[in-house]
Design an enzyme around this catalytic site. Structure first.
Site, PDB file in Angstrom:
ATOM      1  N   HIS A   1     -10.017  -2.016  -7.804  1.00  0.00           N
ATOM      2  CA  HIS A   1      -9.984  -0.964  -6.774  1.00  0.00           C
ATOM      3  C   HIS A   1      -9.185   0.274  -7.199  1.00  0.00           C
ATOM      4  O   HIS A   1      -9.664   1.399  -7.041  1.00  0.00           O
ATOM      5  CB  HIS A   1      -9.409  -1.547  -5.482  1.00  0.00           C
ATOM      6  CG  HIS A   1      -9.293  -0.583  -4.356  1.00  0.00           C
ATOM      7  ND1 HIS A   1     -10.371   0.091  -3.814  1.00  0.00           N
ATOM      8  CD2 HIS A   1      -8.201  -0.150  -3.656  1.00  0.00           C
ATOM      9  CE1 HIS A   1      -9.948   0.871  -2.832  1.00  0.00           C
ATOM     10  NE2 HIS A   1      -8.647   0.758  -2.711  1.00  0.00           N
TER      11      HIS A   1
ATOM     12  N   ASP B   1       0.857  -1.196   0.000  1.00  0.00           N
ATOM     13  CA  ASP B   1       0.000   0.000   0.000  1.00  0.00           C
ATOM     14  C   ASP B   1       0.885   1.236   0.000  1.00  0.00           C
ATOM     15  O   ASP B   1       2.101   1.155   0.168  1.00  0.00           O
ATOM     16  CB  ASP B   1      -0.908  -0.023   1.249  1.00  0.00           C
ATOM     17  CG  ASP B   1      -2.182   0.777   1.024  1.00  0.00           C
ATOM     18  OD1 ASP B   1      -2.297   1.461  -0.016  1.00  0.00           O
ATOM     19  OD2 ASP B   1      -3.073   0.736   1.897  1.00  0.00           O
TER      20      ASP B   1
HETATM   21 FE1  N7H Z   1      -7.536   1.710  -1.215  1.00  0.00          FE
HETATM   22  N1  N7H Z   1      -6.213  -2.905  -0.868  1.00  0.00           N
HETATM   23  O1  N7H Z   1      -5.411  -3.474  -0.190  1.00  0.00           O
HETATM   24  O2  N7H Z   1      -6.852  -3.508  -1.711  1.00  0.00           O
HETATM   25  N2  N7H Z   1      -5.948   0.664  -1.897  1.00  0.00           N
HETATM   26  N3  N7H Z   1      -7.934   0.258   0.128  1.00  0.00           N
HETATM   27  N4  N7H Z   1      -9.045   2.861  -0.415  1.00  0.00           N
HETATM   28  N5  N7H Z   1      -7.078   3.240  -2.439  1.00  0.00           N
HETATM   29  C1  N7H Z   1      -5.022   1.118  -2.809  1.00  0.00           C
HETATM   30  O3  N7H Z   1      -1.775   2.634  -4.902  1.00  0.00           O
HETATM   31  C2  N7H Z   1      -7.368  -1.001   0.187  1.00  0.00           C
HETATM   32  C3  N7H Z   1      -9.818   2.547   0.649  1.00  0.00           C
HETATM   33  C4  N7H Z   1      -7.786   4.430  -2.584  1.00  0.00           C
HETATM   34  O4  N7H Z   1      -4.081   6.273  -7.362  1.00  0.00           O
HETATM   35  C5  N7H Z   1      -4.071   0.084  -3.088  1.00  0.00           C
HETATM   36  O5  N7H Z   1      -1.074   2.932  -2.871  1.00  0.00           O
HETATM   37  C6  N7H Z   1      -7.958  -1.719   1.297  1.00  0.00           C
HETATM   38  C7  N7H Z   1     -10.842   3.550   0.854  1.00  0.00           C
HETATM   39  C8  N7H Z   1      -7.111   5.290  -3.542  1.00  0.00           C
HETATM   40  O6  N7H Z   1      -3.988   4.229  -8.140  1.00  0.00           O
HETATM   41  C9  N7H Z   1      -4.426  -0.999  -2.337  1.00  0.00           C
HETATM   42  C10 N7H Z   1      -8.855  -0.868   1.896  1.00  0.00           C
HETATM   43  C11 N7H Z   1     -10.645   4.489  -0.139  1.00  0.00           C
HETATM   44  C12 N7H Z   1      -6.002   4.599  -3.949  1.00  0.00           C
HETATM   45  C13 N7H Z   1      -5.623  -0.644  -1.587  1.00  0.00           C
HETATM   46  C14 N7H Z   1      -8.841   0.371   1.159  1.00  0.00           C
HETATM   47  C15 N7H Z   1      -9.502   4.051  -0.907  1.00  0.00           C
HETATM   48  C16 N7H Z   1      -6.000   3.317  -3.257  1.00  0.00           C
HETATM   49  C17 N7H Z   1      -2.906   0.141  -4.062  1.00  0.00           C
HETATM   50  C18 N7H Z   1      -9.745  -1.068   3.086  1.00  0.00           C
HETATM   51  C19 N7H Z   1     -11.419   5.742  -0.442  1.00  0.00           C
HETATM   52  C20 N7H Z   1      -4.972   5.061  -4.967  1.00  0.00           C
HETATM   53  C21 N7H Z   1      -1.685   0.767  -3.448  1.00  0.00           C
HETATM   54  C22 N7H Z   1      -9.530  -1.935   4.025  1.00  0.00           C
HETATM   55  C23 N7H Z   1     -12.717   5.839  -0.371  1.00  0.00           C
HETATM   56  C24 N7H Z   1      -5.405   4.639  -6.352  1.00  0.00           C
HETATM   57  C25 N7H Z   1      -1.496   2.220  -3.771  1.00  0.00           C
HETATM   58  C26 N7H Z   1      -4.405   5.093  -7.372  1.00  0.00           C
HETATM   59  C27 N7H Z   1      -5.019   2.347  -3.430  1.00  0.00           C
HETATM   60  C28 N7H Z   1      -6.391  -1.483  -0.754  1.00  0.00           C
HETATM   61  C29 N7H Z   1      -9.640   1.423   1.448  1.00  0.00           C
HETATM   62  C30 N7H Z   1      -8.957   4.749  -1.959  1.00  0.00           C
HETATM   63  C31 N7H Z   1      -3.654  -2.311  -2.347  1.00  0.00           C
HETATM   64  C32 N7H Z   1      -7.696  -3.131   1.741  1.00  0.00           C
HETATM   65  C33 N7H Z   1     -11.911   3.551   1.932  1.00  0.00           C
HETATM   66  C34 N7H Z   1      -7.563   6.678  -3.970  1.00  0.00           C
END
Ligand code: N7H
Length: 500
Positions: A335, A205
């Site tokens: 996602h 992440d």
């Molecule tokens: Fe997410 N995951 O492990 O699947 N998220 N996220 N997220 N997320 C991102 O690019 C995850 C949540 C965003 O610019 C990555 O840094 C999990 C909420 C945004 O490409 C991974 C949870 C919200 C991005 C995960 C969670 C977001 C992002 C890739 C909850 C907003 C950047 C790593 C438990 C409402 C997207 C990275 C971009 C990336 C995961 C929550 C938003 C692996 C497990 C609640 C904007």
């Protein structure tokens, strides 16, 4: 020590504050733009019991101790030097920041309006609109301290070791003593050893963050956005129908969500679905997220993981989906594609995507999955993500991403399959919430099966239940250092004076 969530290539801190944006690094709290250095982060949610004493102690003892963006910036350079010298032991770097809910601001400056309707309403009132399970206007899956809506403020205390963070937490709460009552208190921590930097489902992440004009030297593919999208008082600040108080300058809104992750259940689900769809479970997982567990993006490497791409900041954001109009490399619903569609929205990133970006600064909580949990495919000890993000409009940034993209099955509904049929993108398979399907909350996502390079297999993923469950939340305003020393803590401050 890690900066778990902040892939910023920082300009020299002295250049940043003298550049065109003139960012006041000594005024902005350190977690907002760069993120405080954290192996451990303790969140202390409190209620203000004695306003007068609280104000005095905040002004004289706490405000001068807040960790500023300048401190965090120079610590980044210190850590860089330290690593270059081959040193690996921990550097003691305690960080302290704080924020206030609408209730807290009302206690400190009665009648103050910060011009954000979602902040005014508060997280409990907004939960239903985010798709959280709600009954009689109370979120049903939230822990009581959060659904009780009596939180006035929060301390974020970060550091290299739990013991150091706990000592600092004791010191701060002793200063405030009976002026506050602690409502809820919990620590998050980066995961150990090889899982460091990875959230509990196993994905790396903190890879993609917007760059900040005047502070960041962007990596390839990283958007450089105006600082006003994240901190008040700079270009890019969203308009407000009501005039905002001048002391909002250098402040930011922080969204906190405690998100429980059902990891053994999710892993078992991936295995059974992969089996019935006839696909490798590792590839299926990557298609749900849009990245492989190492961080390598599917848009760059659609059929196999590539550790070097995942780890390389020159490459791991260097894509924009413009070469993937038929979701052959990466599903539209994945996602990272849902939460940052890049060129997908008519190629208008500047107007249709940039205004909705957030800066993420969360940290995992709870221990790793145990052997018995893995054997039973069932969570016995809670774990998940203390999700934190910063912005200057809660409705147009965090809430927009959750409701208009992640929860919206009609996302990119103008796209057509090769046979002319409309694409049903469905929900974000990680965080999407389907509150409309009654008790089951079942969701679907289009095209879990890979179609790279030119297959046309139609497939759909059915998710009978959620694997990310909201268990708490709160909306905070993170004031500038000088607002803490003055407007928020002056005994008889008149909120109608000095509006911007
Ligand atoms: Fe997410 N995951 O492990 O699947 N998220 N996220 N997220 N997320 C991102 O690019 C995850 C949540 C965003 O610019 C990555 O840094 C999990 C909420 C945004 O490409 C991974 C949870 C919200 C991005 C995960 C969670 C977001 C992002 C890739 C909850 C907003 C950047 C790593 C438990 C409402 C997207 C990275 C971009 C990336 C995961 C929550 C938003 C692996 C497990 C609640 C904007």
């Amino acid at each position: 020590m890690t900066h778990a969530m902040t892939p910023h290539q920082l300009l020299d801190c002295s250049i940043a504050s003298s550049g065109a944006s003139g960012l006041e690094l000594d005024e902005i709290q350190g977690d907002v733009l760069i993120g405080m250095q954290k192996n451990v982060e303790r969140f202390i949610f409190f209620r203000i019991e004695d306003v007068a004493t609280f104000k005095t102690r905040l002004r004289s003892h706490l405000a001068p101790q807040m960790t500023t963006t300048r401190t965090v910036c120079s610590r980044e350079f210190q850590l860089f030097e330290y690593k270059n010298q081959g040193k690996t032991d921990l550097l003691p770097m305690i960080g302290v920041n704080m924020g206030f809910t609408n209730r807290g601001i009302e206690k400190l400056v009665p009648g103050a309006r910060l011009g954000d309707a979602s902040f005014d309403a508060g997280a409990v009132a907004r939960a239903a609109s985010l798709g959280d399970p709600v009954e009689r206007s109370k979120p049903t899956t939230w822990l009581k301290p959060f659904s009780g809506s009596s939180i006035d403020g929060v301390f974020l205390i970060t550091g290299e070791l739990q013991s150091a963070v706990d000592d600092e937490a004791d010191r701060l709460t002793r200063i405030l003593n009976s002026a506050i009552r602690v409502i809820y208190n919990e620590s998050g921590a980066v995961r150990p050893e090889l899982n460091r930097g990875h959230e509990h489902f196993g994905w790396r992440d903190g890879i993609s963050q917007p760059g900040i004009a005047g502070l960041t030297q962007p990596y390839p593919g990283q958007r450089l956005l105006d600082p006003g999208r994240f901190v008040f008082g700079y270009p890019g600040e969203p308009p407000s129908s009501d005039p905002r108080p001048a002391w909002i300058r250098n402040g930011s809104f922080m969204v906190f969500r405690r998100l429980k992750q059902l990891v053994p259940e999710f892993e078992q689900y991936l295995l059974t679905q992969a089996h019935s769809l006839g696909v490798d479970p590792v590839l299926l997982g990557a298609r749900l997220v849009g990245r492989w567990k190492t961080g390598a993006p599917l848009d760059l490497t659609p059929t196999q993981d590539d550790v070097t791409v995942g780890a390389d900041p020159q490459r791991n954001n260097h894509f924009d989906f413009s070469d993937d109009l038929a979701q052959r490399r990466c599903p539209f619903g994945a996602h990272v594609r849902k939460t940052n569609p890049r060129e997908d929205l008519s190629g208008r990133q500047d107007t249709l995507v940039d205004p909705h970006r957030i800066i993420r600064a969360g940290i995992p909580f709870g221990g790793d999955v145990t052997q018995p949990e893995r054997a039973l495919h069932s969570t016995q000890q809670e774990r998940g993500l203390m999700f934190v993000c910063y912005q200057t409009s809660i409705a147009n940034q965090f809430e927009f991403v959750q409701t208009q993209w992640a929860n919206n099955p009609a996302f990119l509904s103008d796209r057509r399959h090769a046979d002319g049929s409309a694409v049903q993108v469905g929900f974000d398979p990680i965080i999407g919430q389907n509150a409309d399907s009654g008790q089951t909350r079942a969701r679907t996502m289009d095209e879990p099966l890979p179609n790279y390079p030119h297959g046309n297999v139609r497939s759909s993923l059915h998710q009978p239940n959620d694997f990310v469950v909201p268990t708490g939340g709160a909306y905070f305003f993170m004031p500038s250092i000088s607002a803490m020393k003055k407007e928020l803590t002056t005994a008889d401050f008149d909120p109608s004076a000095a509006t911007s």
